[in-house]
Design a protein around this motif. Sequence first.
Motif, PDB file in Angstrom:
ATOM      1  N   VAL A   1       0.857  -1.200   0.000  1.00 12.22           N
ATOM      2  CA  VAL A   1       0.000   0.000   0.000  1.00 12.22           C
ATOM      3  C   VAL A   1       0.883   1.236   0.000  1.00 12.22           C
ATOM      4  N   ARG A   2       0.264   2.374  -0.332  1.00 12.87           N
ATOM      5  CA  ARG A   2       0.992   3.634  -0.359  1.00 12.87           C
ATOM      6  C   ARG A   2       0.281   4.653   0.516  1.00 12.87           C
ATOM      7  N   GLU A   3       1.008   5.717   0.834  1.00 15.73           N
ATOM      8  CA  GLU A   3       0.444   6.791   1.626  1.00 15.73           C
ATOM      9  C   GLU A   3      -0.861   7.263   0.993  1.00 15.73           C
ATOM     10  N   GLY A   4      -1.885   7.377   1.822  1.00 17.28           N
ATOM     11  CA  GLY A   4      -3.174   7.850   1.311  1.00 17.28           C
ATOM     12  C   GLY A   4      -4.139   6.732   0.968  1.00 17.28           C
ATOM     13  N   ASP A   5      -3.630   5.516   0.808  1.00 20.63           N
ATOM     14  CA  ASP A   5      -4.512   4.392   0.484  1.00 20.63           C
ATOM     15  C   ASP A   5      -5.462   4.110   1.644  1.00 20.63           C
ATOM     16  N   HIS A   6      -6.653   3.653   1.289  1.00 18.33           N
ATOM     17  CA  HIS A   6      -7.580   3.217   2.325  1.00 18.33           C
ATOM     18  C   HIS A   6      -7.408   1.714   2.522  1.00 18.33           C
ATOM     19  N   VAL A   7      -7.313   1.279   3.767  1.00 18.89           N
ATOM     20  CA  VAL A   7      -7.165  -0.158   4.028  1.00 18.89           C
ATOM     21  C   VAL A   7      -8.267  -0.612   4.958  1.00 18.89           C
ATOM     22  N   LYS A   8      -8.537  -1.921   4.894  1.00 18.90           N
ATOM     23  CA  LYS A   8      -9.557  -2.485   5.761  1.00 18.90           C
ATOM     24  C   LYS A   8      -8.926  -3.447   6.741  1.00 18.90           C
ATOM     25  N   LEU A   9      -9.664  -3.769   7.789  1.00 21.18           N
ATOM     26  CA  LEU A   9      -9.182  -4.703   8.817  1.00 21.18           C
ATOM     27  C   LEU A   9      -8.936  -6.067   8.180  1.00 21.18           C
ATOM     28  N   GLY A  10      -7.755  -6.585   8.339  1.00 20.17           N
ATOM     29  CA  GLY A  10      -7.443  -7.911   7.812  1.00 20.17           C
ATOM     30  C   GLY A  10      -6.888  -7.882   6.410  1.00 20.17           C
ATOM     31  N   GLN A  11      -6.747  -6.703   5.849  1.00 22.61           N
ATOM     32  CA  GLN A  11      -6.209  -6.599   4.488  1.00 22.61           C
ATOM     33  C   GLN A  11      -4.700  -6.791   4.499  1.00 22.61           C
ATOM     34  N   LYS A  12      -4.218  -7.554   3.533  1.00 18.66           N
ATOM     35  CA  LYS A  12      -2.776  -7.773   3.440  1.00 18.66           C
ATOM     36  C   LYS A  12      -2.120  -6.512   2.941  1.00 18.66           C
ATOM     37  N   ILE A  13      -1.154  -5.989   3.713  1.00 16.56           N
ATOM     38  CA  ILE A  13      -0.510  -4.730   3.320  1.00 16.56           C
ATOM     39  C   ILE A  13       0.982  -4.886   3.118  1.00 16.56           C
ATOM     40  N   GLY A  14       1.501  -6.078   3.452  1.00 19.64           N
ATOM     41  CA  GLY A  14       2.924  -6.316   3.222  1.00 19.64           C
ATOM     42  C   GLY A  14       3.117  -7.790   2.938  1.00 19.64           C
ATOM     43  N   ALA A  15       4.002  -8.116   1.979  1.00 18.89           N
ATOM     44  CA  ALA A  15       4.240  -9.515   1.657  1.00 18.89           C
ATOM     45  C   ALA A  15       5.620  -9.675   1.064  1.00 18.89           C
TER      46      ALA A  15
ATOM     47  N   VAL B   1      -6.498  -2.531  11.600  1.00 18.84           N
ATOM     48  CA  VAL B   1      -7.598  -1.549  11.696  1.00 18.84           C
ATOM     49  C   VAL B   1      -8.083  -1.250  10.276  1.00 18.84           C
ATOM     50  N   SER B   2      -9.186  -0.521  10.185  1.00 18.53           N
ATOM     51  CA  SER B   2      -9.527   0.057   8.890  1.00 18.53           C
ATOM     52  C   SER B   2      -9.243   1.547   8.985  1.00 18.53           C
ATOM     53  N   GLY B   3      -8.748   2.099   7.906  1.00 17.07           N
ATOM     54  CA  GLY B   3      -8.397   3.514   7.951  1.00 17.07           C
ATOM     55  C   GLY B   3      -7.530   3.897   6.773  1.00 17.07           C
ATOM     56  N   THR B   4      -6.731   4.949   6.962  1.00 13.74           N
ATOM     57  CA  THR B   4      -5.941   5.493   5.864  1.00 13.74           C
ATOM     58  C   THR B   4      -4.455   5.365   6.194  1.00 13.74           C
ATOM     59  N   VAL B   5      -3.682   4.975   5.187  1.00 12.67           N
ATOM     60  CA  VAL B   5      -2.233   4.892   5.383  1.00 12.67           C
ATOM     61  C   VAL B   5      -1.687   6.310   5.502  1.00 12.67           C
ATOM     62  N   ALA B   6      -1.106   6.624   6.659  1.00 14.52           N
ATOM     63  CA  ALA B   6      -0.587   7.978   6.890  1.00 14.52           C
ATOM     64  C   ALA B   6       0.814   8.102   6.341  1.00 14.52           C
ATOM     65  N   ALA B   7       1.570   7.024   6.397  1.00 16.75           N
ATOM     66  CA  ALA B   7       2.953   7.086   5.898  1.00 16.75           C
ATOM     67  C   ALA B   7       3.524   5.689   5.785  1.00 16.75           C
TER      68      ALA B   7
ATOM     69  N   GLN C   1     -13.834   2.327  12.388  1.00 14.77           N
ATOM     70  CA  GLN C   1     -14.991   1.586  11.872  1.00 14.77           C
ATOM     71  C   GLN C   1     -14.807   0.076  11.953  1.00 14.77           C
ATOM     72  N   ASP C   2     -13.548  -0.352  11.924  1.00  9.46           N
ATOM     73  CA  ASP C   2     -13.256  -1.783  11.885  1.00  9.46           C
ATOM     74  C   ASP C   2     -13.966  -2.465  10.707  1.00  9.46           C
ATOM     75  N   SER C   3     -14.067  -1.795   9.587  1.00  7.31           N
ATOM     76  CA  SER C   3     -14.680  -2.466   8.435  1.00  7.31           C
ATOM     77  C   SER C   3     -13.741  -3.556   7.939  1.00  7.31           C
ATOM     78  N   VAL C   4     -14.330  -4.741   7.848  1.00  7.68           N
ATOM     79  CA  VAL C   4     -13.528  -5.934   7.628  1.00  7.68           C
ATOM     80  C   VAL C   4     -13.306  -6.160   6.145  1.00  7.68           C
ATOM     81  N   HIS C   5     -12.128  -6.602   5.796  1.00  4.34           N
ATOM     82  CA  HIS C   5     -11.779  -6.891   4.415  1.00  4.34           C
ATOM     83  C   HIS C   5     -12.573  -8.093   3.913  1.00  4.34           C
ATOM     84  N   GLU C   6     -12.865  -8.093   2.595  1.00  2.00           N
ATOM     85  CA  GLU C   6     -13.739  -9.129   2.013  1.00  2.00           C
ATOM     86  C   GLU C   6     -13.162 -10.534   2.190  1.00  2.00           C
TER      87      GLU C   6
END
Lengths: 444, 330
Positions: free
Chosen positions: A49-63, A76-82, A105-110
């Motif tokens: 993910v990059r700065e500004g991206d919206h992410v959801k709870l449980g979303q893979k953000i690093g691999a 968490v769900s929210g916005t990548v600050a940095a 919000q804790d909106s869960v990833h699909e």
Amino acid sequence: MERRTFPGGVHVPHFKELTEHKPIVRAREPKRIVLPLSQHTGAPCEPLVREGDHVKLGQKIGASEAFVSAPIHSSVSGTVAAVQPFLHPALGREVLSIIIDSDGQDSVHEEVRPKGDYASFSVDEVKRMIREAGIVGLGGAAFPTAVKVSPPKEKRIDAYILNGAECEPFLTADHRLMLERPEDILYGLKVLMYAVGVQNGYICIEDNKPDALREMRKVAANEPSIKVVELKTRYPQGSEKQIIKAVLNREVPPGGLPFDVGVMVSNVGTAAAVADVFKKGLPLVERVVTVTGHALVDQQNFQVKIGTLFSDLIDQVGGYKVEPGKIIMGGPMMGIAQMTAEVPVIKGTSGILVLTRQQADWGEPSPCIKCAKCVDACPVNLLPVFIGGYAEREMYDVAESMNALDCIECGCCAYVCPARRPLTQAIRVAKWEINERRKKRGKK
Amino acid sequence: MEKPDLLYSPPPHLNSGDTVTRAMRDVLLALVPIIIVSIIFYRLNAIFILIVCNVTAACTAWGMRKLMGKPHSLEDLSAFVTGTLLALALPPTFPWWLAVIGTFLAVGVAKEMCGGLGWNLFNPAVFGRVALIILAPAFVWLNADMAPLHLRFGIIDVTSGATPLALLKLGQGQLLPSYSALFIAHPGGSMAESSVLAVLIGGLYLLFKGHINWRTPVFAIGTVFALTMLLGSNPFYHVLAGGLVFGSFFMATDWVTTPITDAGKIIFGIGMGILVALIRLYQAAPEGVAFSILLMNPLVPLIDALTRPRKFGQIVEARIPVIRIKTVSK
């Protein structure tokens, strides 16, 4: 009832009374989380993910593509600050991290949905699910579990040990987990046994946790292939090599791994995390953390979202009662001292321990009197008095000839030393130096 | 949140709370029973010798460290342990000037000149005691000059009588005290020889506190018992009389100058026991505990090197151990 143990080791006052009767409570939602891209033994992850991206709870953000690695998910769900370097609690230096501002919000990833019964999947599918969920050993070393359950083909594995010894003083995260989620732990063990293809499971618990023994025995009563083993309370009972010696009377050879004697060892917390993958579909985004120590106003077992800052949790128990002397990630015997409380909880954070200045300050060491208490205490039969002495004098070759590399860094020698000599500390430095020299020699 | 000033160091972060001073204090406490028995038997004489040795030990340790530009270390109590052990290894009417010399050699030469606590090769108290035995002829002139200054405090019941071991040597078995008298309390010889029971109480206290290992005293005493019996002497007297029990529990268990491994402790005990039996039976001297310990002390680094424990997980090959003595310069 037979109680098993290992030779050597020490009796350590366990200080678990501070939190052992306190149920796990959910920590308050962090406003901002910090997720280092390296939370495990092995290759660091690349950010997805990059700065500004919206992410959801449980979303893979690093691999990472590497075999020995584990992906990282947002808790968490929210916005990548940095995406920037941040101080890492285990490595002691800045590591590329993803910083996320929670939207609360804790909106869960699909992709987060129950997987269903593990037995309906093939072994390889189970392993892949464990890997995709980012599961690592939660006992501290954070070795990727999917890698652990894939031993070399020529190794015959016949026993899976679930480590509930929790021999580190102060920590009660595993203890509470065994009391509150025994079915999940049992389920996780069955998944792990299925993945490795072993028939014998052992859940091992020290006898200072009789209630946990009772709970685990209750749920394991109808499982003929799983035994609950009572261990004598003795540090370092929960060390991999020591627990194998205690339970199966097998000794892992020097430089070897448990699979060399046909055994796999995982922490009870890891088993519970594996259960979450199948029952809830949840990757490893939270864990139990014991926040404890005499320098704090209160002590608590928290269900914590990974990435929460230590300072946030210390705040939630009312802050410091007295001036803190040392902040430690993990227990007092093997935990890692922190330069600041502004570091995140990572997958391997079993506890946050704040010692008072009085507890943390050992004073000046006095001359070694060769009392041999360290020799009696060493669970791997080393002579810390000599290795430590040579290490302090930077005579690393001699330290190596005295088998310094076999040290498991349990801390028993420095704990018992009446002269307060930093034996374990010196041996750790020696091990590092010896390994560096070996690397150099290998290059030439 | 304000930034606290945190300590930062590698683990472990917890210690047992034990200190060298506390261990030394426990040794002194363990000596209290035998000191009490000595005082009951020898009154002010015992107190006087104890004070002479301890004051000399403290002054020597302080002075030597001052000369060498090191900070003083009296608070670790090791000087007082040496002083008290040496005093107890002396007869109660021992000339005080010789006690001063012996203590100076013990603390000054055997300990501080070898690098101080932890670095000495020889047990300081034993070194002092043996030095006095060997140097005794050299001090005949001094004794003559100092005789007017000799202090005596009251009459002592048994002063110049032969010790039980000397009687045994002379073949005067009929004069020997009973086993029970020797075990419980019997005056004669050095102060520490006056009660096996009192010494044992102290030794058991140290065992209970975890400061000493049972292997050395058990194997030392056991070896003397077995060997003297095999060689046709009375093993009970060899164990109960003389300084064997005291030496085994308090000198042969000295941390600094004895092996660190369990196997090494057994070897040290057996070696010492053999020497004690041989000296007592085949040498002119009736007693040999101090000599035996002093002879074993320099073997300790070798014993430690030979008895390195098996590595955890290592399969032991049956072979003769290779002695590797590394001389390392730094």
